[in-house]
Structure formats: C-alpha cells, structure tokens
Design a protein around this motif. Structure first.
Motif: not given
Lengths: 565, 169
Positions: A88, A121-122, A125-127, A146, A151, A301, A304, B29, B32, B36, B70, B73-74, B77, B79
């Motif tokens: 990751y 999860m963290p 990219k996905h689960n 995915i 990215r 991305d 970033e 998700k 979380g 974080r 941010q 954008k986050q 991301k 999905i």
C-alpha cells in the motif's frame, strides 16, 4: 461449479500464473482445487504468510501486474498484514486473498476468525468480502481493475469458507465501478502552462518518483531530458527509472541521497515532480524545501498534489501520458539550459569522488561496488530495510526500469528476501540479488526452505555488521551513542543456516574474498547465501536528520557544506 | 484550488454531500478515513436517496481551505464513493432536525408553547414536568431557539446534524 473453482477461474481470467500462499482450514477447498489446475496456476508454498505477500509484491514490481497471495483465516490472514501495508505504501498492485469462517459464524468469534475487513481497511486501496458465490467472478474482476488501474495498490478479498464450497448458480456480471474513474490525460491548459514554465526556467530539475516506473514512462522521461538537457534526480522509489550512468543523472535525493541531488533541488528555480509524493524523507524541513523554486506536480492521485508541499501548477494524470503531452507541447520550441546543466555535470563528477573502500573488515560500500561490478542491466537488486538499503540506494547504479526493488514507504524489514523470490519468478532469466541486513534477513530466514523446495535461485547478500545498523547509527548520532537493544552479535552463523536448508552458504571476511564469492554466487544454479562480515560501526553518510533542511547534509563525499552552488 | 505559498489559515464551515454505494462497511471506511487522517467532523448524517443502491451522507466540518481540499480528495479516493458535492451554505439550503425536552410547570407551560409557535416548533409530547418540542430549521436558528429555551431548563437534547441540498437545478 463450486465457489472454489470459480475463484481459480476468475484468477486465470486475469492471467494469473503464480500464487504465493500457505494453507489452512478456511482455504482448504481452494487448495483442493489447485490440484485440478496445477498446469495453469503454480502455487508457491512459502513458510510464513508475510513472505507470500512480499513475494507477490516483488512479482508485481517487476511485471507491473498484480501479484497474488493467499492465506487462511485468522492468524494466517493477519500475517499478510505487514506485506499488504508494505504494498500500500509503495502503490504496488496486489491481490491478497484469505479465507474466513463460514458466513453463518461471521462475527461470532469462531475459531480462527479475524475481522480482516476492518484490519485491512486503512492499508488497502479497497477490500471485498464475498458472501455470495455468485458474485465471485464480478468481485475478483473488480478487484484486479482497482488494484492495477490508476494509482495501483493492494486489494484484499475475504473469502468465507461457505462461499468456496457452495455452488455458483447464477453469476452476476456487472463489472462497472461507479466510484472509480482514474484520470490519465493531463488537462491541456495545465500542460500548456507547464510547457511555458519549463521553457522559461533557468535552473530546472526533474524529480522522478516511483510513478515513472509504475506508468512505464522511462522512455518519455529520457526523451524530455534529451530535448531540454534538464538534470534528473530520482527518489528512492524512482531508482532505476532513469539510467544512473547518464551525465545528467543526479542520483537519489533525500535523507540519505546524494548531496548534489539535494543541492540541485535547493538551488533550482523550477522543480518538475513526476510521480513523487514529496515524502518527509525527500523534503526534510518543508519551510525551506526548494525555497527558490516553482513546483509543477504531476500525479495520478490528485490527493497527493498539495498534500505535503504547496504546488504552483498541479497536473492530475498518468506520468507517461502527461510526459508525452509535454513533449508534444515543447518540441518545436525546445531550448537547452546550457549554463545550468554544465554546472550540474561538473558537480555530479565532483560527487563521484574516489573513496578508499579497501581493507578488512569490509567497508559496506565495497559490497555496493561488487553489485556494480557483477550485476548486468537486466539483473535485479532487491533490498531489505536498514543501512544496507540506503547504501544500495546511494551507491549502486541501476540502468533499467524495475531492476531495483525495495520497501520505500513502509521500510519493512524482511521485505528483501521474499520479494527477491517473487522477482525471480517474474524474471527467471535475470539474476536476482537481495542486499540484506543481518537483522532484516533473520526476520524471513525461513524462506530458505521455499527457495530450496520451489527451486527459486536468489542470492541473499548479508551486510553483517552485528548490529541493527540504522538504529545503532541514530543512537550514535542522536542519542549520545547509548546503544540499546541493537547488538545482534553475529548470531546466527548464516552460512551454517543455509547449509541446514541444504543450500550453499559462504562467509566473506576479507576483501580479497568478496569478488570470488560474488562470481560464484552469480553462476550458481541454486540459492547461495553470502554472509559478508562488515565493519561494525560504519555509518551511511551523508545524511540530514529527520525534519532538517535537505541542504544541511553532513558526512563525507563533498567537504564544503552548502557551498556547492 | 491551490492556496498560494505561505497562505494563511482561514477556517470556515464546510458541508459536503457524499453519494456512496449502499453496502456494509461503507460508513466504517468513511469514518476510519476521518479518524486516521485527523479530520474533525462536526456532524454526519446518512440516509436513502432517490437512486436505488445509493446512500447519501452529509458531513459538516470546520476547516481551512487546504484541509478541506484534502478531505474532499481523500473521500473521493474511496472506491465506494460515487460523487461528492459541495453543500456549503452560500449556495445550498441547510437544515437540521432537533428534539428537545424542556422542563415545564403549570405556570411556564403556556410561555413555552407560545415560544414554540413563534418559532414554528411542534409540541410532540406533554406531561406534568416536561414538554418535548421538535424544530426543523437552520442550525443557527435552532441554536437561537435553544438559547431562548434555556431559562426554562433543557433536560435533554438530540440534534440530527446537518442536512443540505444545493440551490437551483
């Protein structure tokens, strides 16, 4: 068709040829199915699940396609976690599969149940959790999309046991992912602005990150450099994306980078960042980082861009596409930055100063010079984490993309050896060397069995300084040399351990022995462990301390601190 | 979009609408992510939409422009996130729902009920010692209403958090 068969068929549809795994109760139907598909899908039995994830990572970094790893539920799955997180942090495409207890027992704390959806999860990219066997095909296909597009990153798939044993009755086939639309082309207006800025700049520097490797943009990067004569520095993750023998290659920048690279950034009036996320190890103190420069940031991305460093011109897009667009926009008007590039070339030469690395016990840099001697362009060098990793980043020169693999973002000890196995599987005609530390290698030493039993030839070269060298170095420099918990005292005897696994192990104690040992390992047909006894308290220098100005490097190489420009 | 170099901190209230795929774990998700990355959320509400299979989430937070960029954008991301919308009050209607239990005696009841009428609040429940009132209004007006009720004694308060919808079409 049972779920287990559907799982394997879905993997085959994605052209998966190898799967690194370790079995257990919750994935037995899949292991049973492996026997039916053994001609199409090779399962490589590792000896710890973490190694399966790192091997999949190494495979992915070499091929650009998702590596696949598999574990059972509970502890098997949690053992994957370090490897998933490593992938990751470095944007590596990976599919991590793990079994789970049957859906009827989910949430009941059944034997070997762990909430992997929550845990991953963290760090993914996905689960996905597959509760209905009819969705296996769809979800696995989505997972690969995915993991590999935009990215890249790891995707975890949770496989409760009953979804492996139940029949697939009516497959769903909606592969659309509404919330996933990576942008590849750069916005034309931004491209025009970038072209203007580049042509106007007097002291431009290209900062090439891992994104260049991921998008296979090295040819475009080289073309732009040739057109404009702009010097290039690569991040640790970008290493190998631009030939390091090139007269305009500044080498690696950052905390343990080359002074010339950090000073070039500090004196540039324009930084063209291509696929680098401006990590703290690159920038050091953010207030003074590139204080004279305007910054163009190209990243697929958008999150970033502007996250760590304030940007003058953002371009969201794929590095390869954006570079092609830039080349087109600039081509007719290309001018060369002569004065600046001549200056840079002179300093690059000065930075390549002769250092005496002879004598015993060995100077760690002697090992690096051996890599430069024996490794051919197509050969691959993988690293663990620690001093040896930074020695390799700083001193080993790589010419071809995807021939230098390391855990950059996570800094995972124990990455090197299993990732080297994955790299070897991906590139069987290349020699794969793993430069490792005595601490780092010991964390995954059990994988010698995998090398032996699966006939995977890699060469772990242990820079054995009897210490957890990087931590010791920081204790020396920042904690008054109060060494705490870092002395490994050369246990075990790595050559003997190799022998215990019926593999060859060679201990190198004098610099007169090292060349022969390297040549012998290079030519060998199976894994050879080279245990190279090095100076105990050698430091990797130059460096700047965490959070300091990137131009305030200390250590050898160039004497006049900050006076380079 | 991007602040100038050395831009000053300039915090203001932001409301963001997030359209997500409706399946288990989506909220986890999202929350979380906030936890974080250290994003401080003032309120979050979740509910159904006109589109089957999609859920609408509205979050409100106070942040400077760089942080809010941010955050957006986050979130984008993830999905499961299909679309995000800026629902800031300048160009949206903003409402909140509030239930409040106010102490009341024989002598204060009329005054409370009158105040409720004045503010378009509904009386939902009455007993010997208290009244439950309901108000749907902008968060500021709810604040104002609660301030006026304070002297009677607010015994219990439950606010939903902010809901919003963009003006125009």
């Amino acid at each position: 068709m049972k779920g287990s068969e559907a799982i394997i068929r879905a993997l085959l549809e994605e052209n998966v040829e190898y799967i690194f795994g370790f079995p257990g109760g919750a994935v037995m139907p899949i292991y049973d199915e492996f026997l039916e598909f053994k001609d199409d899908l090779r399962h490589i039995l590792v000896r710890h699940e973490q190694a399966a994830a790192h091997a999949a990572d190494g495979y992915a970094k070499v091929t650009g396609r998702a590596g696949v790893c598999l574990a059972t539920s509970g502890p098997g799955a949690t053992n994957l976690v370090t490897g998933i997180m490593t992938a990751y942090m470095d944007s590596v495409p990976m599919i991590a599969l793990a079994g789970n207890v049957p859906t009827s027992l989910l949430g009941n704390d059944a034997f070997q149940e762990s909430d992997m959806m929550g845990i991953t999860m963290p760090i993914t990219k996905h689960n996905f959790q597959i509760r209905d066997p009819n969705t296996i095909h769809t979800k696995i296909k989505k997972a690969f999309t995915i993991a590999q597009e935009g990215r890249p990153g790891p995707v975890y798939i949770d496989l409760p046991k009953d979804c492996q044993t139940k029949e697939v009755t009516k497959e769903t086939n909606n592969f659309k992912i509404a919330g996933f639309k990576p942008v590849f082309e750069g916005h034309p207006k931004q491209i025009m602005k970038a072209a203007e800025m580049i042509l106007k700049a007097e002291r431009p520097v290209i900062l090439a990150g891992g994104g260049i490797l991921i998008s296979n943009a090295s040819p475009e990067l080289s073309k732009l450099v040739e057109m404009l004569n702009i010097p290039v520095t690569t991040t640790f993750m970008g290493k190998s994306c631009f030939p390091e023998s090139h007269p305009l290659c500044l080498g690696m920048l950052g905390m343990h980078g080359r002074k010339v690279a950090n000073y070039a950034i500090g004196n540039a009036d324009l930084i063209i960042n291509l696929g680098c996320r401006f990590s703290d190890r690159i920038t050091g103190d953010l207030e003074t980082f590139a204080s004279q420069a305007k910054i163009i940031h190209v990243d697929i991305d958008s999150a970033e861009i502007g996250k760590n460093v304030k940007i003058d011109l953002p371009i969201v897009g794929d590095a390869k596409k954006v570079l092609a667009q830039l080349i087109k926009a600039i081509e007719a008007k290309a001018g060369k930055h002569k004065e600046w590039t001549e200056k840079i070339k002179r300093f690059i030469k000065e930075c390549d100063c002769e250092i005496d690395i002879s004598g015993s016990p060995l100077d760690p840099r002697k090992i690096m010079s051996e890599f430069n001697r024996v490794l051919k362009k197509d050969d691959i060098l993988v690293t663990g984490t620690g001093q040896h990793q930074m020695f390799a980043g700083h001193f080993v020169k790589r010419e071809k993309p995807r021939t230098f693999l390391s855990s950059g973002g996570a800094g995972t000890m124990g990455y090197g050896f299993p990732a080297a196995m994955g790299a070897k599987i991906a590139a069987p005609d290349s020699q794969v060397f793993d430069i490792d530390g005595d601490g780092s290698f010991a964390m995954v030493i059990q994988e010698l069995a995998t090398c032996k039993e699966e006939n995977i030839k890699v060469v772990p070269v242990i820079m054995n300084n009897a210490y957890l060298g990087m931590v010791r170095q920081w204790m020396e420099l920042f904690f008054d040399k109060r060494y705490s918990g870092v002395h490994l005292k050369r246990t075990p005897d790595f050559a003997k351990v190799a022998e215990a696994y019926s593999l060859e192990g060679v201990t190198v104690e004098r610099d007169s022995e090292i060349a022969e040992a390297f040549d012998r390992a290079y030519k060998a047909d199976s894994t050879v462990v080279l245990d190279v006894i090095t100076q105990e308290e050698a430091n990797i220098l130059p460096m700047f301390p965490a959070g300091a100005r990137n131009t305030d490097m200390f250590g050898n190489c160039i004497q006049k601190r900050g006076k380079l420009f | 979009m991007i602040e100038a170099k050395n831009g000053k901190k300039n915090e203001s209230e932001h409301i963001i609408g997030i359209l997500v795929d409706d399946h288990p774990g989506v909220m986890s998700k999202l929350c979380g992510l906030f936890a974080r990355r250290g994003f401080n959320i003032n309120s979050i509400i979740v509910g159904k939409t006109d589109k089957p299979g999609l859920t609408h989430i509205v979050i409100s937070l106070v942040a400077d422009n760089r942080t809010i960029e941010q955050v957006e954008k986050q979130i984008n991301k993830l999905i499961d996130v299909v679309k995000i919308t800026d629902l800031s009050p300048q160009h949206s209607v903003v409402r909140e729902h509030c239930l409040v239990r106010v102490s009341s005696t024989e002598s204060s009841r009329d005054a409370i009920v009158n105040l409720a009428k004045l503010k378009d609040a509904k009386v939902l429940n009455v007993n010997h010692t208290s009244i439950i009132l309901e108000l749907v209004d902008s968060p500021q007006k709810i604040d104002n209403f609660l301030e006026m009720l304070a002297k009677y004694g607010v015994k219990e308060l439950s606010r939903t958090g902010i809901n919003a919808m963009q003006n125009g079409n």
